[in-house]
Design an enzyme around this catalytic site. Structure first.
Site, PDB file in Angstrom:
ATOM      1  CG  ASP A  25      -1.934   1.211   1.391  1.00  0.00           C
ATOM      2  OD1 ASP A  25      -2.909   1.400   0.269  1.00  0.00           O
ATOM      3  OD2 ASP A  25      -0.998   2.177   1.437  1.00  0.00           O
ATOM      4  CE1 TYR A  54       0.991   8.121   2.904  1.00  0.00           C
ATOM      5  CE2 TYR A  54       1.198   5.853   1.987  1.00  0.00           C
ATOM      6  CZ  TYR A  54       0.178   6.459   2.432  1.00  0.00           C
ATOM      7  OH  TYR A  54      -0.480   5.793   2.755  1.00  0.00           O
ATOM      8  CG  HIS A  85      -4.796   9.969   0.995  1.00  0.00           C
ATOM      9  ND1 HIS A  85      -3.143  10.137   0.103  1.00  0.00           N
ATOM     10  CD2 HIS A  85      -4.399   8.988   1.470  1.00  0.00           C
ATOM     11  CE1 HIS A  85      -2.393   9.510   0.909  1.00  0.00           C
ATOM     12  NE2 HIS A  85      -3.339   9.653   1.828  1.00  0.00           N
ATOM     13  CE  LYS A 120      -4.058   4.749   0.555  1.00  0.00           C
ATOM     14  NZ  LYS A 120      -2.123   4.200   0.360  1.00  0.00           N
TER      15      LYS A 120
END
Length: 284
Positions: A44, A49, A107, A74
């Protein structure tokens, strides 16, 4: 690895390895390699990120067949809107070094600049994701942090309903109403931050008894709780022994009384609110 079946028939592993806050190159690459080694097949990730390239590097070094992995990313909050989605997906594919994503999520439902028109914003964003899904670049599409009103906005207007909703879930925050709605709509719920109450719960006498009873760690108990709640937990760690430990959850189940204790557990530091997923985004 056990699987859950999404609404379109796609198999998704019931336990995922998350990459949030894992931006150190050496740690990120080694953690993904270790996760694959111990048995994780579900990775994931998210554009926000800022480590998709590191995940891509690890996947290349692993030599593991792409078709045997389930990769999620996402959409960045700043990239909502029909005209932005295709570019964002192509960038994630480039960084990850793959031709397709198994799952792609919006997201957050309400982002900066769209507080008033979030409903239209999500519908236009979703429309672009539907097109990429039909083209095969996205094998499944879903959302993250969506409450019922956010979900209804898509369910009532979309050609393809969301297949996944990723939520904050753990003892103390079980989001029953949203999970019930998702179940009715055939939407699989993923549980992020399932280990949040670990340091508090391990002090409970009843929980210490569980650790001895099942011969498992607190983290393993919490992951099993989320799985027994019919959600797909996403765990993360940069520590090799913890990655091994977090995968070792398939040889036991919580009995009804222990599950119910965790389900009913409440603590002032972990209180569920009606707008659990309408709070300001943690990441941009």
């Amino acid at each position: 690895m056990e699987n859950v079946i999404l609404a379109n028939g796609l198999k998704m592993p019931v336990l995922g390895f998350g990459m949030w806050q894992n931006t150190n190159e050496d740690e990120a690459v080694k953690s993904v390699l270790k996760a694959i080694e111990v048995g994780f097949r579900h990775i994931d990730n998210a554009a926000a990120y800022q480590n998709e390239e590191l995940v891509g590097k690890a996947l290349r070094e692993s030599g593991f067949p792409r078709e045997e992995l389930f990769l999620t990313s996402k959409l960045r909050n700043g990239a909502h809107g029909y005209d932005n989605v295709r570019r964002e997906v192509e960038e994630s594919l480039r960084k990850l070094g793959t031709d397709y994503l198994d799952l792609y999520l919006i997201h957050w439902p309400v982002v900066k600049g769209h507080g008033e028109d979030w409903a239209e914003d999500n519908r236009e964003t979703w429309k672009a994701m539907e097109e990429l899904y039909k083209e095969g670049k996205l094998k499944a599409i879903g959302v993250s942090n969506f409450s019922i009103n956010h979900l209804e906005n898509l369910v009532n207007h979309a050609e393809v309903k969301p297949m996944v909703n990723q939520l904050l879930i753990h003892p103390g925050v079980t989001q029953d109403e949203v999970r019930d709605y998702c179940r009715e709509q055939g939407i699989v719920v993923q549980a992020y931050s399932p280990l949040n109450p670990l340091s508090v719960l391990r002090k409970e006498d009843r929980v210490r008894e569980m650790l001895q009873k099942y011969d498992k760690t607190m983290a393993q108990i919490l992951l099993r709780f989320c799985m027994d709640l019919d959600t797909v937990p996403l765990t993360k760690s940069a520590h090799m022994y913890r990655i091994e430990e977090n995968f070792d959850v398939f040889d036991f189940e919580l009995d009804e009384k222990d599950f119910e204790y965790l389900y009913q557990w409440q603590h002032s530091d972990f209180q569920e609110s009606d707008n659990q997923n309408e709070r300001p985004p943690q990441i941009s």
